[in-house]
Design an enzyme around this catalytic site. Structure first.
Site: not given
Ligand SMILES: Cc1cc2nc3c(=O)[nH]c(=O)nc-3n(C[C@H](O)[C@H](O)[C@H](O)COP(=O)(O)O)c2cc1C
Length: 384
Positions: A330, A276, A79, A166
């Site tokens: 993500g 996250h 997500p 952040r």
């Molecule tokens: C721009 C952005 C927005 C995100 N928004 C959410 C969110 O709305 N809900 C959530 O559970 N995780 C959110 N995440 C975390 C991702 O679901 C995930 O855990 C994470 O991006 C994994 O790491 P990676 O980006 O290195 O693959 C977000 C991540 C990013 C980069």
């Protein structure tokens, strides 16, 4: 470099950096605090070295069976909130890759595209991620909408009791309430194609949530969202949602074996190991280390998903050998969409898919479902 010459997710990130404003790239790429958690995710993942078996004659099957369903690939799209800020229409571009290649895409509560639209574009591959609201009626309604849209997998995120620190967003003046000043204008001027496309598409909102507050301007809604996410979430709240949801339930943001056990004991069908993407607690353990520890504690039967700094198919396989039943990315898909729109999202998905196949072949593993710690180099620090 053109999109067809982007040889890796890292190349797509480089293209994205030049194509979108600094605040948007910082929001996507950044982590929390001094970004130690982000670096640790990557460093520890690279420490998970694979031990190839020669002459197995394997022609790998990448199918991943999860909750009685077969996905063509063992990875999915995690997500991502505010996705259309990164490129207009990015959420649907990612959802269409899920439909094209047969992997799940998880619609966020704070997605900039309605969950119903993501579900339609994903053609049966959408899951829904809930940020638990303080208001029960909102939780109930979101779950009812997800169910009506044909979604059967619910992911509850539990690692955002408060927004992460952040610092890139602060430095780029990308903070709420949002006030476009000279620095913002300068960043937008450096990204004319993004500016034009965003102007045409309209500034991204939160369509999953607008109906609960009526038509309000973005500023009020942003305030509404931060005031709505339940900052005192407790296991009892999760248990109540378990009783409400008839489909599969996953708990995302688990980092310790004790929490994993609690989640499974209260009826979750699986846990999603994640910090996250290094965006919440900077001092969190690397996701791959948590995964190894949790798999060792829970044994083979528990369903364990994982994400964090996955940038290649080889990374997907490293996580699989360390104990993940399924892996999520993500940023990777959104680097692609920001780099080159739909073609970029497709390039990201294709690079990951080809690399999973290549890696399984190189290590002589006949199938994703047969991958286990036997393919981890014995000195690997991440051994479960
Ligand atoms: C721009 C952005 C927005 C995100 N928004 C959410 C969110 O709305 N809900 C959530 O559970 N995780 C959110 N995440 C975390 C991702 O679901 C995930 O855990 C994470 O991006 C994994 O790491 P990676 O980006 O290195 O693959 C977000 C991540 C990013 C980069």
């Amino acid at each position: 470099m053109t999109i067809n010459h982007a040889a890796s997710i890292g190349d797509l990130a480089k293209l994205a950096r030049w194509r979108i404003p600094g605040f948007a790239f910082g929001f996507l790429d950044g982590g929390s605090g001094e970004e130690g958690g982000l670096r640790r995710n990557r460093e520890r993942l690279e420490a998970a070295v694979l031990a190839p078996k020669a002459c197995t004659g394997a022609k790998p099957d990448t199918t991943a069976s999860l909750f009685g369903r077969d996905y063509a690939l063992p990875f999915g799209a995690a997500p991502v909130g505010m996705g259309n800020l990164l490129w207009p229409g990015a959420d649907l571009m990612v959802a269409r890759q899920a439909a094209r290649l047969g992997f799940p895409v998880v619609a966020s509560t704070v997605a900039t595209t309605a969950l119903e639209d993501i579900a339609a574009a994903a053609e049966g591959h959408a899951w829904f991620q809930l940020y638990v609201s303080r208001e029960e009626r909102i939780n109930r309604d979101l779950l009812a909408r997800a169910w009506a849209a044909g979604i059967r997998e619910l992911v509850i995120t539990v690692d955002v009791p408060v927004a992460g620190d952040r610092r890139r967003d602060v430095r780029n003046r990308f903070i709420l309430p949002f006030k476009p000043g000279p620095r913002f204008v300068a960043q937008v001027a450096m990204a004319p194609l993004w500016a034009l496309s965003t102007l045409r598409a309209g500034s991204p909102g939160f369509p999953n949530l607008t109906r609960y507050v009526g038509e309000v301007d973005g500023k009020t809604l942003a305030g509404f969202i931060s005031s709505q996410i339940k900052d005192d979430l407790a296991w009892d709240d999760v248990r109540a949602l378990r009783d409400l949801w008839q489909g599969r339930l996953l708990i995302k943001g688990i980092m310790t074996a004790a929490d994993a056990r609690t989640a499974l004991d209260l009826g979750a069908d699986g846990i999603w190991v994640s910090n996250h993407g290094g965006r919440q607690l900077d001092a969190a353990p690397a996701a791959i280390d948590s995964l190894a520890a949790i798999r060792a504690a829970l044994g083979k039967e528990a369903v364990i998903l994982m994400d964090g700094s996955i940038r290649s198919g080889e990374d997907v396989v490293r996580a699989g050998a360390t104990g993940a039943d399924f892996v999520f990315c993500g940023r990777a898909f959104y680097y692609g969409a920001a780099a080159a729109g739909e073609g970029g999202a497709a390039r990201a998905a294709d690079l990951l898919a080809a690399d999973v196949r290549r890696t399984l072949t190189q290590i002589g593993c006949p199938s994703w479902m047969g991958l286990d710690e036997g393919w981890l180099w014995k000195e690997s620090g991440c051994r479960p």
